[in-house]
Design a protein around this motif. Structure first.
Motif, PDB file in Angstrom:
ATOM      1  N   GLN A 154       0.763  -1.257   0.103  1.00  0.00           N
ATOM      2  CA  GLN A 154       0.131   0.247  -0.045  1.00  0.00           C
ATOM      3  C   GLN A 154       0.995   1.119   0.094  1.00  0.00           C
ATOM      4  O   GLN A 154       1.796   1.533   0.763  1.00  0.00           O
ATOM      5  N   SER A 155       0.614   2.086  -0.914  1.00  0.00           N
ATOM      6  CA  SER A 155       1.298   3.483  -0.805  1.00  0.00           C
ATOM      7  C   SER A 155       2.798   3.375  -0.766  1.00  0.00           C
ATOM      8  O   SER A 155       3.456   3.944   0.132  1.00  0.00           O
ATOM      9  N   SER A 156       3.507   2.499  -1.383  1.00  0.00           N
ATOM     10  CA  SER A 156       4.790   2.304  -1.128  1.00  0.00           C
ATOM     11  C   SER A 156       5.714   2.254  -2.662  1.00  0.00           C
ATOM     12  O   SER A 156       5.163   1.847  -3.516  1.00  0.00           O
ATOM     13  N   ASN A 157       7.046   2.593  -2.584  1.00  0.00           N
ATOM     14  CA  ASN A 157       7.857   2.553  -3.717  1.00  0.00           C
ATOM     15  C   ASN A 157       8.713   1.412  -3.290  1.00  0.00           C
ATOM     16  O   ASN A 157       9.775   1.960  -2.563  1.00  0.00           O
ATOM     17  N   THR A 158       9.180   0.518  -3.658  1.00  0.00           N
ATOM     18  CA  THR A 158       9.728  -0.542  -3.220  1.00  0.00           C
ATOM     19  C   THR A 158      11.075  -0.359  -3.623  1.00  0.00           C
ATOM     20  O   THR A 158      12.329  -0.475  -2.943  1.00  0.00           O
TER      21      THR A 158
ATOM     22  N   THR B 251      17.744   2.195   0.732  1.00  0.00           N
ATOM     23  CA  THR B 251      19.069   2.491   0.882  1.00  0.00           C
ATOM     24  C   THR B 251      19.829   1.398   1.361  1.00  0.00           C
ATOM     25  O   THR B 251      19.914   1.190   2.576  1.00  0.00           O
ATOM     26  N   LYS B 252      20.536   0.697   0.632  1.00  0.00           N
ATOM     27  CA  LYS B 252      21.393  -0.465   0.898  1.00  0.00           C
ATOM     28  C   LYS B 252      20.358  -1.790   1.654  1.00  0.00           C
ATOM     29  O   LYS B 252      20.479  -2.287   2.514  1.00  0.00           O
ATOM     30  N   GLY B 253      18.828  -1.441   1.089  1.00  0.00           N
ATOM     31  CA  GLY B 253      17.875  -2.699   1.639  1.00  0.00           C
ATOM     32  C   GLY B 253      17.001  -2.019   2.700  1.00  0.00           C
ATOM     33  O   GLY B 253      16.123  -2.815   3.150  1.00  0.00           O
ATOM     34  N   TYR B 254      17.602  -0.788   3.270  1.00  0.00           N
ATOM     35  CA  TYR B 254      16.699  -0.170   4.337  1.00  0.00           C
ATOM     36  C   TYR B 254      15.480   0.867   3.763  1.00  0.00           C
ATOM     37  O   TYR B 254      15.796   1.529   2.858  1.00  0.00           O
ATOM     38  N   PHE B 255      14.436   0.738   4.240  1.00  0.00           N
ATOM     39  CA  PHE B 255      13.318   1.523   3.833  1.00  0.00           C
ATOM     40  C   PHE B 255      12.858   2.546   4.953  1.00  0.00           C
ATOM     41  O   PHE B 255      13.315   2.649   5.995  1.00  0.00           O
ATOM     42  N   VAL B 256      12.264   3.880   4.310  1.00  0.00           N
ATOM     43  CA  VAL B 256      11.766   4.700   5.357  1.00  0.00           C
ATOM     44  C   VAL B 256      10.023   4.974   5.375  1.00  0.00           C
ATOM     45  O   VAL B 256       9.645   4.789   4.305  1.00  0.00           O
ATOM     46  N   MET B 257       9.688   4.842   6.598  1.00  0.00           N
ATOM     47  CA  MET B 257       8.118   4.686   6.755  1.00  0.00           C
ATOM     48  C   MET B 257       7.661   5.776   7.251  1.00  0.00           C
ATOM     49  O   MET B 257       8.063   6.199   8.616  1.00  0.00           O
TER      50      MET B 257
ATOM     51  N   PRO C 195       7.235  10.941  16.928  1.00  0.00           N
ATOM     52  CA  PRO C 195       7.937  10.075  15.725  1.00  0.00           C
ATOM     53  C   PRO C 195       7.184  10.802  14.398  1.00  0.00           C
ATOM     54  O   PRO C 195       6.128  11.099  14.335  1.00  0.00           O
ATOM     55  N   THR C 196       8.140  10.892  13.464  1.00  0.00           N
ATOM     56  CA  THR C 196       7.928  11.510  12.194  1.00  0.00           C
ATOM     57  C   THR C 196       8.082  10.572  10.749  1.00  0.00           C
ATOM     58  O   THR C 196       7.119  10.386  10.161  1.00  0.00           O
ATOM     59  N   LYS C 197       9.235   9.619  11.348  1.00  0.00           N
ATOM     60  CA  LYS C 197       9.297   8.628  10.440  1.00  0.00           C
ATOM     61  C   LYS C 197      10.297   7.408  11.022  1.00  0.00           C
ATOM     62  O   LYS C 197      10.591   7.851  11.949  1.00  0.00           O
ATOM     63  N   TRP C 198      10.246   6.404  10.420  1.00  0.00           N
ATOM     64  CA  TRP C 198      10.642   5.249  11.007  1.00  0.00           C
ATOM     65  C   TRP C 198      11.796   4.544  10.089  1.00  0.00           C
ATOM     66  O   TRP C 198      11.533   4.587   8.824  1.00  0.00           O
ATOM     67  N   LYS C 199      12.700   3.919  10.576  1.00  0.00           N
ATOM     68  CA  LYS C 199      13.826   3.176   9.650  1.00  0.00           C
ATOM     69  C   LYS C 199      13.334   1.922   9.848  1.00  0.00           C
ATOM     70  O   LYS C 199      13.283   1.298  10.698  1.00  0.00           O
ATOM     71  N   VAL C 200      13.376   1.065   8.447  1.00  0.00           N
ATOM     72  CA  VAL C 200      13.050  -0.143   8.485  1.00  0.00           C
ATOM     73  C   VAL C 200      14.045  -1.026   7.784  1.00  0.00           C
ATOM     74  O   VAL C 200      14.665  -0.627   6.518  1.00  0.00           O
TER      75      VAL C 200
END
Length: 444
Positions: free
Chosen positions: A324-328, A394-400, A379-384
């Motif tokens: 949902q609403s994501s750019n992989t 970013t080298k496999g990490y996402f921002v949520m 919280p404003t954003k989370w590292k995943v």
């Protein structure tokens, strides 16, 4: 009341389209680029800059390849952090996903056969039997199912039981294992219908499990029973622990008390009051093992618990609807990333509860929260940390984004020591049993 579409209505629909000044512009854009690309808001990308006020070091991102084992990868990724920090092993160290995968598929097969026997007197077209036969087993799972496996079988380093063709590309294995299980289901149902003795049914099922074990060994390899744990630490010192079992390895080098880590969900539907616990009928893998159990809490409570765990240096396993609403490719999950309702000039809104009730959304993927950006304590954003390799995000990490978490995250795993006394009391309740097809029974 039946109302067919009439040709004069179609003429009116076309006239409405023609009367809109931007219709042709939108048609050209969408027909060539698709809805998502044509509705993407590029300002969202700048807001999801991957810098966080709390940012745990968790090593190199793993890759589940063409399999549905995200729940397993996410859980093992959270568990390897203790070992990496205490032993100073390399950042690319991984625990064996294939070892856990072998026992998961074996235990799921037994769990399915047990459910076949429990429902054998129901007609084939009953909803429970139909649901059971739809997918006898699959790659996905939930946190409590992973705990049940580790509590029974332990874990091993990846080199002790590496990946195989069928672990990385699971479609063929799943096809033929499910075919085998459906074949066995016909036999067990016939034995029950013929009023066969309990011993005959047990012996038949034991033969079935023998054949399933052999099938899994052919495709995933022989499960490790003992191994030598050897490694060089970051100071280049050599270490070896010889002839250790998977259970001993988990206890000695991971050292987590899995009973402390519990599943918390956010399901704001009318049928699931908050501060109650829930389980799902016929959901599990290890017969006699840990029960799937969820405590339903408000989203703000879940966020505060996740922040506490991160502040204490522990990552957070979570389940969400990742599509949902994501750019992989860019590794962005944000409700402002696409605006298809503005592009198409139509109302596409549903509340989180409505999405669950009307089958628009459910948990599809498990990942790990490894950081959060706090502004004025909020919280404003989370590292995943994902498990799709280093070529995405970013080298496999996402921002949520925090709002994406509100809308599309359904499950957290939190150490119960972070819960308030009231929350711990609520979690201790006997769970309400939900139907097998409840969305909270979805497998990541």
């Amino acid at each position: 009341m039946t109302s067919e579409i009439k040709f004069d209505q179609i003429k009116q629909f076309q006239q409405d389209f023609d009367d809109r000044k931007d219709s042709k512009v939108i048609e050209r854009a969408v027909s060539h680029q698709g809805i998502l690309a044509a509705s993407e808001d590029f300002s969202a990308e700048s807001n999801m800059h991957p810098v966080f006020s709390i940012d745990l070091s968790t090593g190199k991102v793993a890759d589940q390849k063409q399999s549905g084992r995200c729940w397993m990868f996410a859980a093992l990724n959270t568990m390897r952090i203790n070992l990496m920090n205490s032993l100073k092993v390399a950042d690319d160290f991984e625990l064996s996903q294939n070892y856990t995968n072998f026992w998961d598929k074996f235990e799921k097969s037994n769990y399915f056969l047990e459910n076949v026997l429990k429902t054998a007197e129901k007609p084939l077209d009953s909803r429970k039997v139909s649901w059971l036969m739809q997918t006898p087993q699959q790659d996905g799972g939930q946190w409590d199912m992973l705990c049940a496996l580790i509590e029974k079988y332990g874990i091993v380093p990846k080199y002790a039981m590496p990946e195989t063709f069928s672990s990385e590309k699971s479609a063929q294995l799943n096809k033929y294992l499910n075919l085998k299980l459906r074949h066995d289901a016909t036999i067990l149902r016939e034995l029950v219908a013929d009023k066969a003795s309990g011993s005959k049914i047990a012996n038949t099922k034991d033969k079935m499990l023998t054949e399933i074990y052999r099938l899994l060994t052919y495709t995933l390899g022989e499960p490790t029973t003992s191994f030598d744990f050897e490694y060089r630490d970051k100071d280049n010192n050599y270490h070896i622990d010889q002839n250790i079992t998977p259970q001993e390895f988990f206890k000695k080098y991971i050292g987590l008390n899995l009973e402390d880590y519990i599943s918390l969900i956010n399901s704001p539907t009318d049928d699931k009051p908050f501060n109650k616990t829930y389980t799902i009928e016929m959901l599990g893998n290890v017969v006699g093992g840990r029960q799937v159990k969820h405590l339903n809490l408000e989203m703000n409570e879940l966020k505060q618990l996740a922040i506490k765990q991160l502040q204490n240096g522990e990552s957070v396993w979570f389940g969400s609807d990742v599509g949902q609403s994501s750019n992989t490719k860019k590794g962005i999950m944000d409700t402002n990333l696409y605006v298809p309702d503005e592009l198409l000039d139509t109302d596409l809104s549903l509340s989180k509860a409505e999405r669950l009730d009307y089958s628009e959304s459910l948990m599809t993927h498990a990942m790990v929260i490894t950081g959060v950006d706090l502004v004025d304590g909020k919280p404003t954003k989370w590292k995943v940390e994902n498990s799709w390799g280093e070529k995405v995000g970013t080298k496999g990490y996402f921002v949520m984004s925090d709002d994406w978490m509100d809308q599309f995250v359904y499950q957290f795993v939190i150490n119960k020591k972070y819960l308030s006394a009231e929350q711990q009391k609520a979690q201790a309740q006997e769970p309400i049993v939900l139907k097998p097809w409840d969305p909270m029974g979805a497998l990541a």
